[in-house]
Design an enzyme around this catalytic site. Structure first.
Site, mmCIF file in Angstrom:
data_model
loop_
_atom_site.group_PDB
_atom_site.id
_atom_site.type_symbol
_atom_site.label_atom_id
_atom_site.label_comp_id
_atom_site.label_asym_id
_atom_site.label_seq_id
_atom_site.Cartn_x
_atom_site.Cartn_y
_atom_site.Cartn_z
ATOM 1 N N ASP A 190 -32.937 -19.193 42.977
ATOM 2 C CA ASP A 190 -32.540 -19.523 41.781
ATOM 3 C C ASP A 190 -32.842 -18.712 40.592
ATOM 4 O O ASP A 190 -31.698 -18.555 40.033
ATOM 5 C CB ASP A 190 -33.045 -21.538 40.719
ATOM 6 C CG ASP A 190 -32.741 -21.381 39.342
ATOM 7 O OD1 ASP A 190 -31.199 -21.942 39.609
ATOM 8 O OD2 ASP A 190 -33.115 -21.793 38.666
ATOM 9 N N HIS A 232 -37.245 -22.587 43.487
ATOM 10 C CA HIS A 232 -37.491 -21.574 41.686
ATOM 11 C C HIS A 232 -37.167 -20.214 42.518
ATOM 12 O O HIS A 232 -35.695 -19.722 41.260
ATOM 13 C CB HIS A 232 -39.002 -21.667 41.406
ATOM 14 C CG HIS A 232 -38.776 -20.923 40.322
ATOM 15 N ND1 HIS A 232 -38.313 -21.275 39.265
ATOM 16 C CD2 HIS A 232 -39.721 -19.998 40.244
ATOM 17 C CE1 HIS A 232 -38.615 -20.126 37.885
ATOM 18 N NE2 HIS A 232 -39.844 -20.127 38.490
#
Length: 116
Positions: free
Chosen positions: A86, A83
């Site tokens: 990203d 995460h």
């Protein structure tokens, strides 16, 4: 030697630092775009510079973690780190677009003022 639990705690803290710095960068980017909407390009550039500083911090932490794995350190898969990566990638794209938009809007405004 760092035990596995301590290592995991450090990894989570570093990953959160990536997310926090990237998020701070996003906030500066949005504020910069607000300044563009008000034709305040100098302030927009100041804010975009602050965004870049935060992105550099996030990217350095991310790179450090990747280098550790490349050097053979045992790294456990982490959804949180995925995460974080990203988030950094997305906000870097937003940063690049915002930088371009500042220049585009400023040039368009200069051209418009010159035609009056």
């Amino acid at each position: 030697m760092i035990d596995k639990e301590s290592s995991s705690t450090v990894a989570v803290k570093e990953t959160m630092e990536i997310i926090i710095n990237a998020g701070d960068a996003r906030n500066f980017i949005f504020k910069a775009l607000d300044e563009v909407a008000n034709s305040n390009y100098q302030k927009a550039r100041e804010l975009i510079k602050k965004a870049n500083e935060k992105l550099v911090v996030a990217h350095r932490i991310q790179t450090k973690k990747l280098q550790e794995e490349a050097e053979g350190d045992d790294v456990t898969y982490s959804v949180l780190f995925t995460h974080a990566q990203d988030t950094v990638m997305t906000i870097m794209s937003e940063y690049n677009l915002a930088k371009r938009l500042i220049n585009i809007f400023e040039k368009k405004e200069e051209k418009f003022r010159g035609s009056k």
